[in-house]
Design a protein around this motif. Structure first.
Motif, PDB file in Angstrom:
ATOM      1  N   TRP A 259       0.824  -1.219   0.000  1.00  0.00           N
ATOM      2  CA  TRP A 259       0.000   0.000   0.000  1.00  0.00           C
ATOM      3  C   TRP A 259       0.862   1.276   0.000  1.00  0.00           C
ATOM      4  O   TRP A 259       0.319   2.366   0.052  1.00  0.00           O
ATOM      5  CB  TRP A 259      -0.926   0.008   1.218  1.00  0.00           C
ATOM      6  N   ILE A 260       2.151   1.096  -0.057  1.00  0.00           N
ATOM      7  CA  ILE A 260       3.054   2.250  -0.132  1.00  0.00           C
ATOM      8  C   ILE A 260       3.504   2.417  -1.580  1.00  0.00           C
ATOM      9  O   ILE A 260       3.794   1.438  -2.272  1.00  0.00           O
ATOM     10  CB  ILE A 260       4.272   2.050   0.799  1.00  0.00           C
ATOM     11  N   THR A 261       3.564   3.660  -2.041  1.00  0.00           N
ATOM     12  CA  THR A 261       3.909   3.921  -3.438  1.00  0.00           C
ATOM     13  C   THR A 261       5.319   3.433  -3.755  1.00  0.00           C
ATOM     14  O   THR A 261       6.173   3.326  -2.870  1.00  0.00           O
ATOM     15  CB  THR A 261       3.807   5.421  -3.732  1.00  0.00           C
ATOM     16  N   LEU A 262       5.523   3.167  -5.044  1.00  0.00           N
ATOM     17  CA  LEU A 262       6.822   2.662  -5.482  1.00  0.00           C
ATOM     18  C   LEU A 262       7.930   3.690  -5.300  1.00  0.00           C
ATOM     19  O   LEU A 262       9.113   3.320  -5.196  1.00  0.00           O
ATOM     20  CB  LEU A 262       6.741   2.243  -6.954  1.00  0.00           C
ATOM     21  N   ASP A 263       7.593   4.947  -5.250  1.00  0.00           N
ATOM     22  CA  ASP A 263       8.614   5.977  -5.109  1.00  0.00           C
ATOM     23  C   ASP A 263       9.176   6.061  -3.696  1.00  0.00           C
ATOM     24  O   ASP A 263      10.255   6.630  -3.498  1.00  0.00           O
ATOM     25  CB  ASP A 263       8.031   7.344  -5.497  1.00  0.00           C
ATOM     26  N   SER A 264       8.465   5.484  -2.708  1.00  0.00           N
ATOM     27  CA  SER A 264       8.933   5.537  -1.310  1.00  0.00           C
ATOM     28  C   SER A 264       9.920   4.391  -1.062  1.00  0.00           C
ATOM     29  O   SER A 264       9.611   3.395  -0.396  1.00  0.00           O
ATOM     30  CB  SER A 264       7.750   5.460  -0.346  1.00  0.00           C
ATOM     31  N   LEU A 315       9.564  -8.839  -0.222  1.00  0.00           N
ATOM     32  CA  LEU A 315      10.726  -7.990  -0.502  1.00  0.00           C
ATOM     33  C   LEU A 315      11.143  -8.083  -1.968  1.00  0.00           C
ATOM     34  O   LEU A 315      11.469  -7.055  -2.607  1.00  0.00           O
ATOM     35  CB  LEU A 315      11.879  -8.398   0.414  1.00  0.00           C
ATOM     36  N   VAL A 316      11.123  -9.283  -2.513  1.00  0.00           N
ATOM     37  CA  VAL A 316      11.480  -9.462  -3.924  1.00  0.00           C
ATOM     38  C   VAL A 316      10.438  -8.803  -4.824  1.00  0.00           C
ATOM     39  O   VAL A 316      10.770  -8.254  -5.886  1.00  0.00           O
ATOM     40  CB  VAL A 316      11.614 -10.967  -4.240  1.00  0.00           C
ATOM     41  N   GLU A 317       9.168  -8.825  -4.407  1.00  0.00           N
ATOM     42  CA  GLU A 317       8.104  -8.197  -5.199  1.00  0.00           C
ATOM     43  C   GLU A 317       8.362  -6.711  -5.385  1.00  0.00           C
ATOM     44  O   GLU A 317       8.171  -6.156  -6.469  1.00  0.00           O
ATOM     45  CB  GLU A 317       6.761  -8.425  -4.504  1.00  0.00           C
ATOM     46  N   TYR A 318       8.811  -6.047  -4.337  1.00  0.00           N
ATOM     47  CA  TYR A 318       9.099  -4.620  -4.466  1.00  0.00           C
ATOM     48  C   TYR A 318      10.289  -4.400  -5.397  1.00  0.00           C
ATOM     49  O   TYR A 318      10.303  -3.429  -6.180  1.00  0.00           O
ATOM     50  CB  TYR A 318       9.390  -3.994  -3.108  1.00  0.00           C
ATOM     51  N   ALA A 319      11.285  -5.266  -5.339  1.00  0.00           N
ATOM     52  CA  ALA A 319      12.432  -5.116  -6.234  1.00  0.00           C
ATOM     53  C   ALA A 319      11.995  -5.227  -7.696  1.00  0.00           C
ATOM     54  O   ALA A 319      12.436  -4.449  -8.551  1.00  0.00           O
ATOM     55  CB  ALA A 319      13.486  -6.166  -5.890  1.00  0.00           C
ATOM     56  N   VAL A 320      11.122  -6.188  -7.993  1.00  0.00           N
ATOM     57  CA  VAL A 320      10.635  -6.362  -9.358  1.00  0.00           C
ATOM     58  C   VAL A 320       9.797  -5.160  -9.801  1.00  0.00           C
ATOM     59  O   VAL A 320       9.962  -4.635 -10.912  1.00  0.00           O
ATOM     60  CB  VAL A 320       9.822  -7.669  -9.467  1.00  0.00           C
ATOM     61  N   ASN A 409       0.455  -2.381 -11.338  1.00  0.00           N
ATOM     62  CA  ASN A 409      -0.372  -3.586 -11.250  1.00  0.00           C
ATOM     63  C   ASN A 409       0.288  -4.675 -10.415  1.00  0.00           C
ATOM     64  O   ASN A 409      -0.395  -5.565  -9.905  1.00  0.00           O
ATOM     65  CB  ASN A 409      -0.671  -4.126 -12.645  1.00  0.00           C
ATOM     66  N   VAL A 410       1.609  -4.640 -10.266  1.00  0.00           N
ATOM     67  CA  VAL A 410       2.302  -5.640  -9.453  1.00  0.00           C
ATOM     68  C   VAL A 410       1.829  -5.545  -8.014  1.00  0.00           C
ATOM     69  O   VAL A 410       1.483  -6.554  -7.372  1.00  0.00           O
ATOM     70  CB  VAL A 410       3.827  -5.442  -9.547  1.00  0.00           C
ATOM     71  N   ASP A 411       1.801  -4.360  -7.465  1.00  0.00           N
ATOM     72  CA  ASP A 411       1.282  -4.174  -6.105  1.00  0.00           C
ATOM     73  C   ASP A 411      -0.199  -4.494  -6.032  1.00  0.00           C
ATOM     74  O   ASP A 411      -0.679  -5.040  -5.033  1.00  0.00           O
ATOM     75  CB  ASP A 411       1.519  -2.742  -5.639  1.00  0.00           C
ATOM     76  N   HIS A 412      -0.919  -4.149  -7.078  1.00  0.00           N
ATOM     77  CA  HIS A 412      -2.367  -4.386  -7.070  1.00  0.00           C
ATOM     78  C   HIS A 412      -2.668  -5.884  -6.972  1.00  0.00           C
ATOM     79  O   HIS A 412      -3.512  -6.313  -6.174  1.00  0.00           O
ATOM     80  CB  HIS A 412      -2.995  -3.801  -8.329  1.00  0.00           C
ATOM     81  N   LYS A 415      -1.573  -7.496  -3.497  1.00  0.00           N
ATOM     82  CA  LYS A 415      -2.512  -7.292  -2.391  1.00  0.00           C
ATOM     83  C   LYS A 415      -3.517  -8.431  -2.291  1.00  0.00           C
ATOM     84  O   LYS A 415      -4.006  -8.759  -1.197  1.00  0.00           O
ATOM     85  CB  LYS A 415      -3.251  -5.979  -2.570  1.00  0.00           C
ATOM     86  N   LEU A 416      -3.826  -9.055  -3.406  1.00  0.00           N
ATOM     87  CA  LEU A 416      -4.813 -10.141  -3.431  1.00  0.00           C
ATOM     88  C   LEU A 416      -4.149 -11.513  -3.342  1.00  0.00           C
ATOM     89  O   LEU A 416      -4.594 -12.375  -2.573  1.00  0.00           O
ATOM     90  CB  LEU A 416      -5.651 -10.050  -4.703  1.00  0.00           C
ATOM     91  N   LEU A 417      -3.069 -11.706  -4.096  1.00  0.00           N
ATOM     92  CA  LEU A 417      -2.485 -13.040  -4.213  1.00  0.00           C
ATOM     93  C   LEU A 417      -1.718 -13.457  -2.961  1.00  0.00           C
ATOM     94  O   LEU A 417      -1.801 -14.620  -2.541  1.00  0.00           O
ATOM     95  CB  LEU A 417      -1.564 -13.103  -5.433  1.00  0.00           C
ATOM     96  N   PHE A 418      -0.972 -12.558  -2.350  1.00  0.00           N
ATOM     97  CA  PHE A 418      -0.192 -12.932  -1.169  1.00  0.00           C
ATOM     98  C   PHE A 418      -1.084 -13.409  -0.021  1.00  0.00           C
ATOM     99  O   PHE A 418      -0.855 -14.489   0.548  1.00  0.00           O
ATOM    100  CB  PHE A 418       0.698 -11.759  -0.737  1.00  0.00           C
ATOM    101  N   PRO A 419      -2.111 -12.658   0.394  1.00  0.00           N
ATOM    102  CA  PRO A 419      -2.998 -13.177   1.453  1.00  0.00           C
ATOM    103  C   PRO A 419      -3.727 -14.461   1.054  1.00  0.00           C
ATOM    104  O   PRO A 419      -3.935 -15.340   1.891  1.00  0.00           O
ATOM    105  CB  PRO A 419      -3.979 -12.028   1.685  1.00  0.00           C
ATOM    106  N   LEU A 420      -4.108 -14.558  -0.223  1.00  0.00           N
ATOM    107  CA  LEU A 420      -4.837 -15.750  -0.655  1.00  0.00           C
ATOM    108  C   LEU A 420      -3.967 -16.994  -0.548  1.00  0.00           C
ATOM    109  O   LEU A 420      -4.391 -18.021   0.022  1.00  0.00           O
ATOM    110  CB  LEU A 420      -5.326 -15.558  -2.091  1.00  0.00           C
ATOM    111  N   PHE A 421      -2.747 -16.925  -1.073  1.00  0.00           N
ATOM    112  CA  PHE A 421      -1.862 -18.086  -1.006  1.00  0.00           C
ATOM    113  C   PHE A 421      -1.432 -18.396   0.424  1.00  0.00           C
ATOM    114  O   PHE A 421      -1.258 -19.565   0.789  1.00  0.00           O
ATOM    115  CB  PHE A 421      -0.638 -17.856  -1.895  1.00  0.00           C
ATOM    116  N   PHE A 422      -1.256 -17.394   1.241  1.00  0.00           N
ATOM    117  CA  PHE A 422      -0.900 -17.634   2.635  1.00  0.00           C
ATOM    118  C   PHE A 422      -2.040 -18.316   3.385  1.00  0.00           C
ATOM    119  O   PHE A 422      -1.810 -19.197   4.219  1.00  0.00           O
ATOM    120  CB  PHE A 422      -0.541 -16.315   3.319  1.00  0.00           C
TER     121      PHE A 422
END
Length: 436
Positions: A259-264, A315-320, A409-412, A415-422
């Motif tokens: 939920w934090i922008t990519l620029d931060s 962490l890797v998701e933010y790098a990508v 869209n990666v963050d978007h 937000k759905l896939l990480f909680p679902l798979f966990f």
């Protein structure tokens, strides 16, 4: 002369009517004070019914406490009251009374050579006196009770730790007398064991227990054995509060970065690194308490590994996402490079094609176009150069398929896939370790 003294000593030892030897030593058949008529000729080195039927020894147990259960050493320490009963016809007397004798007189009686199988260390309590009891009944029955603290080995399967159930045993066996001399039995079956259902342990709950009678075959013969088998179920609530809840919260904390922008960059990097380091510390702490059992892949290790994978994945998701965003910004800036040169070449090819077609259309006239004015070799491209450009275009198109067009869209989707798979991982994890 030597033979004479040897024979005389043997008669002093084994003849039931002999009380003392003429050599001046007190014989091993000394009588109990006040019970001379009962113990006259008694030999403590010979079991009851010597040379005849085996002695029936009935046992009962009181479990006073189980002070510790060690997973690293795979043993437990318990304090027990062991009671043994057998009948010795040489000690029958008239009446219906029973006498409790001084425990030190046990040295003058025959007692079974019972020992605790798989015991690492044991001791008999002796404060303020030796905690032993001898009670003699009129029919010759002897009750012999002991208070013992023992550490017994218990083989444990820790693959489902901390949702495991361990089965431990307390085994009693005759050391020297085989089944032809003694027979071990429980006094009242399962009711021969008391106190175990009232135990309150720090990490375990006693599920059930039962008694068994068996024999063990060894090189020197077949020996009777009594077995108390009990199941201990570990209380998982402590581990849920100590390990499972913190690790789950760390995984959820790693999702905050979506939920934090990519620029931060500092904010998202700080969250990712902090959660990874915290999870690593939690994993090390959980394994340090069972340092000697790290060869096992335990259930708690699996869960911590799942949580660490999700945190590291965030962490890797933010790098990508950040890399894709940088690439997109770079593509918007006009650059002089191979792409522009390729565009110019294509424009020259189109112009050459137009001129060629125009030449064909006006060829029916008398106007002759000199080859010096329009060079056909310059207007056509070599075949291998065309192939290179086609392949280059194909590669750019394939790479474009795997290029993230919109990094946001990666963050978007995360937000759905990480909680679902966990959530799915938790369902499979708890279903397997709780019900299989």
């Amino acid at each position: 002369m030597f033979c004479r003294h040897f024979c005389f000593f043997s008669l002093c030892l084994f003849l039931p009517t002999q009380r003392r030897c003429s050599l001046g030593h007190v014989s091993d058949t000394a009588s109990l004070p006040g019970f001379e008529n009962l113990t006259t000729g008694y030999n403590k080195y010979l079991r009851p019914y010597f040379g005849g039927e085996p002695v029936q020894i009935a046992m009962s147990l009181d479990i006073a406490s189980i002070s510790s259960i060690s997973e690293s050493d795979m043993d437990y320490t318990a304090t027990i009251y062991l009671r043994q009963r057998w009948t010795d016809p040489r000690l029958v007397f008239h009446g219906n009374k029973s006498f409790t004798l001084d425990a030190r007189l046990v040295e003058l009686l025959w007692v079974p050579d019972t020992y605790i199988v798989e015991s690492k260390k044991s001791f008999l309590h002796d404060v303020t006196m030796g905690n032993r009891l001898i009670r003699l009944f009129s029919n010759g029955t002897i009750l012999y009770a002991l208070r013992i603290t023992t550490t017994v080995a218990c083989n444990m399967d820790l693959s489902k730790y901390p949702m495991d159930t361990q089965t431990c045993r307390l085994q009693l066996e005759s050391w020297g007398y085989d089944e032809n001399d003694v027979i071990f039995t429980w006094l009242r079956g399962n009711d021969s064991v008391h106190g175990i259902e009232k135990l309150r342990l720090s990490q375990y709950t006693v599920e059930r227990y039962y008694t068994l009678v068996s024999k063990t075959q060894q090189e020197t013969g077949s020996y009777p054995r009594l077995i108390l088998q009990f199941e201990l179920r570990r209380n998982v609530l402590y581990f849920i509060l100590e390990t499972y809840v913190p690790s789950t919260l760390l995984v959820m904390l790693s999702w905050v970065s979506f939920w934090i922008t990519l620029d931060s960059v500092p904010a998202r990097t700080c969250i990712g690194v902090t959660t990874v380091l915290s999870m690593t510390t939690l994993m090390i702490g959980s394994r340090s308490s069972l340092s000697k059992t790290n060869c096992f892949i335990k259930a708690i290790d699996v869960y911590l590994g799942i949580c660490f994978s999700f945190i590291f994945g965030a962490l890797v998701e933010y790098a990508v996402a950040h890399y894709s965003s940088s690439q997109k910004c770079a593509a918007k800036t006009p650059q002089e490079g191979p792409s522009n040169e390729l565009t110019k070449d294509m424009e020259e090819v189109n112009i050459a094609n137009i001129l060629t077609s125009y030449r064909r259309k006006i060829s029916f006239t008398s106007i002759e176009i000199s080859s010096d004015n329009v060079n056909c070799n310059d207007l056509t491209m070599k075949t291998h150069e065309k192939i290179k450009r086609v392949l280059r275009n194909k590669m750019h198109r394939i790479i474009g398929y795997f290029t993230i067009q919109n990094p946001s869209n990666v963050d978007h989707y995360s937000k759905l896939l990480f909680p679902l798979f966990f959530m799915l991982a938790n369902v499979f994890y708890w279903s397997y370790y709780l019900y299989f």
